[in-house]
Design a protein around this motif. Structure first.
Motif, short mmCIF file in Angstrom:
data_model
loop_
_atom_site.label_atom_id
_atom_site.label_comp_id
_atom_site.label_asym_id
_atom_site.label_seq_id
_atom_site.Cartn_x
_atom_site.Cartn_y
_atom_site.Cartn_z
N MET A 1 28.71 62.67 -12.03
CA MET A 1 28.94 62.69 -10.69
C MET A 1 27.40 63.45 -10.84
SD MET A 1 29.41 66.73 -8.76
CE MET A 1 30.99 66.55 -8.95
N GLU A 2 26.17 62.14 -9.72
CA GLU A 2 25.68 62.26 -8.82
C GLU A 2 25.56 63.40 -7.78
OE1 GLU A 2 23.26 59.99 -10.17
OE2 GLU A 2 25.40 59.07 -11.65
N LEU A 3 23.58 63.46 -8.00
CA LEU A 3 23.53 64.41 -7.29
C LEU A 3 23.76 64.12 -5.63
CD1 LEU A 3 19.78 65.54 -8.46
CD2 LEU A 3 21.82 66.73 -8.32
N THR A 4 23.25 62.19 -5.16
CA THR A 4 23.70 62.30 -4.11
C THR A 4 25.22 62.88 -3.54
OG1 THR A 4 24.31 59.67 -4.43
CG2 THR A 4 22.31 60.67 -3.64
N ASP A 5 26.38 62.58 -4.61
CA ASP A 5 27.77 63.31 -3.96
C ASP A 5 27.27 64.84 -3.21
OD1 ASP A 5 28.07 60.85 -5.47
OD2 ASP A 5 28.51 61.74 -7.03
N LEU A 6 26.55 65.77 -4.19
CA LEU A 6 26.92 66.46 -2.93
C LEU A 6 26.48 67.27 -1.89
CD1 LEU A 6 25.79 68.53 -6.52
CD2 LEU A 6 28.03 68.13 -6.53
N THR A 7 25.70 66.18 -1.34
CA THR A 7 25.57 66.59 0.36
C THR A 7 26.02 66.88 0.85
OG1 THR A 7 23.56 64.84 -1.10
CG2 THR A 7 23.98 65.40 1.26
N GLY A 8 25.85 67.71 1.02
CA GLY A 8 26.86 68.64 2.49
C GLY A 8 28.07 69.17 1.61
N ALA A 9 28.02 69.19 0.72
CA ALA A 9 29.46 69.82 0.14
C ALA A 9 29.92 71.30 0.37
CB ALA A 9 29.89 69.81 -1.76
N PRO A 10 30.79 71.54 0.19
CA PRO A 10 31.15 72.78 1.17
C PRO A 10 31.15 73.58 -0.35
CG PRO A 10 33.18 71.72 1.81
CD PRO A 10 32.39 70.54 0.86
N PHE A 11 30.16 74.88 -0.46
CA PHE A 11 31.02 76.15 -1.75
C PHE A 11 32.13 75.60 -2.20
CE2 PHE A 11 26.41 76.98 -0.69
CZ PHE A 11 25.95 77.22 -1.53
N THR A 12 32.83 76.15 -3.07
CA THR A 12 33.82 76.48 -3.16
C THR A 12 34.84 77.69 -3.34
OG1 THR A 12 33.54 76.63 -5.73
CG2 THR A 12 34.11 74.20 -4.97
N TYR A 13 33.91 79.47 -2.61
CA TYR A 13 34.57 80.31 -3.22
C TYR A 13 33.79 81.23 -1.34
CZ TYR A 13 29.42 80.73 -4.00
OH TYR A 13 27.96 81.05 -4.28
N PRO A 14 34.66 82.12 -0.85
CA PRO A 14 33.87 83.20 0.08
C PRO A 14 33.08 83.75 -0.48
CG PRO A 14 35.96 84.04 -0.96
CD PRO A 14 35.81 82.59 -1.94
N GLY A 15 32.13 84.17 0.47
CA GLY A 15 31.00 85.57 0.05
C GLY A 15 30.17 84.74 -0.42
N VAL A 16 29.35 83.71 -0.60
CA VAL A 16 28.33 83.46 -0.75
C VAL A 16 27.29 83.85 -0.02
CG1 VAL A 16 26.79 81.31 -0.03
CG2 VAL A 16 28.95 80.55 -0.14
N GLY A 17 26.57 84.06 -1.68
CA GLY A 17 24.77 85.07 -1.54
C GLY A 17 25.20 86.61 -1.89
N GLY A 18 27.02 86.76 -2.77
CA GLY A 18 26.70 87.90 -2.52
C GLY A 18 26.12 89.08 -3.78
N THR A 19 25.86 87.55 -5.03
CA THR A 19 25.45 88.27 -6.00
C THR A 19 23.67 89.16 -5.95
OG1 THR A 19 24.29 85.94 -6.53
CG2 THR A 19 26.12 86.51 -7.11
N ALA A 20 23.18 88.54 -4.79
CA ALA A 20 22.23 89.59 -4.01
C ALA A 20 22.28 90.93 -3.56
CB ALA A 20 21.74 88.63 -3.22
N ASP A 21 23.55 91.35 -3.31
CA ASP A 21 23.91 92.36 -2.87
C ASP A 21 24.80 92.88 -4.02
OD1 ASP A 21 26.23 91.32 -1.73
OD2 ASP A 21 25.60 92.26 0.09
N GLY A 22 25.54 92.28 -5.30
CA GLY A 22 26.63 92.63 -5.79
C GLY A 22 27.86 92.67 -5.16
N SER A 23 27.83 92.30 -3.93
CA SER A 23 28.69 92.15 -3.55
C SER A 23 29.65 91.17 -3.78
CB SER A 23 29.51 91.88 -2.35
OG SER A 23 28.77 91.18 -1.77
#
Length: 174
Positions: A1-23
């Motif tokens: 897998m190349e880095l260029t394959d990731l451009t625009g790829a969606p995250f694979t989980y809900p709650g993105v950023g949850g580690t910032a507030d412990g959720s």
């Protein structure tokens, strides 16, 4: 897998950023380890530089290709576990990052192709001259093989978290 394959790829989980507030989203396993890693002069600076420039990952045995030499929001990474055709790509994107006096860290989240779905955060703090390292994560299997044996994948995650701590402790002490 190349880095260029990731451009625009969606995250694979809900709650993105949850580690910032412990959720964490419902149905995700939580993991956390926190430990002191040093108290010598310069330990925080050495640890922060190793963490934020991917050196901890390389020293751990997971060298990363990244779209930037330093962790910051939006940076995409691909690590590889294993050898040859038995190896697994580990694609992620940094969801938050901070560098301030006495605190440094980031979290990255999984992208399509990662065997797990979720987020992992690495945070360093200088608390009265003692450098503390906390890793927190939430995850669940994203592929059939990682969903098939949750106790095994959780056990492997625990081993990895403790190895990250030992690796950064060694780098912090110089």
């Amino acid at each position: 897998m190349e880095l260029t394959d990731l451009t625009g790829a969606p995250f694979t989980y809900p709650g993105v950023g949850g580690t910032a507030d412990g959720s964490a989203p419902a149905g995700f396993h939580r993991a956390k380890v926190a430990a002191p890693i040093g108290n010598s002069p310069g330990a925080f600076d050495r640890a922060a530089e190793a963490l934020m420039t991917w050196r901890m990952h390389a020293s751990f045995g997971l060298p990363l290709k990244a779209t930037s030499g330093r962790a910051r929001e939006g940076v995409e990474t691909v690590g590889r576990l294993g050898i040859g055709p038995l190896g697994l790509d580990i694609p992620c994107r940094v969801v938050w990052a901070l560098e301030e006096p006495g605190r440094a860290g980031f979290a990255y989240g999984t992208l399509p192709g990662h065997p797990e779905a979720g987020e992992e955060a690495f945070l360093l703090e200088d608390v009265d001259g003692t450098v503390r390292f906390t890793i927190s994560a939430f995850s669940r299997g994203a592929r059939w093989y990682s969903r098939a044996v949750p106790p095994l994948t959780r056990g492997l995650q625990g081993v990895a978290l403790r190895r990250y701590v030992a690796t950064l402790r060694r780098l912090a002490e110089g």
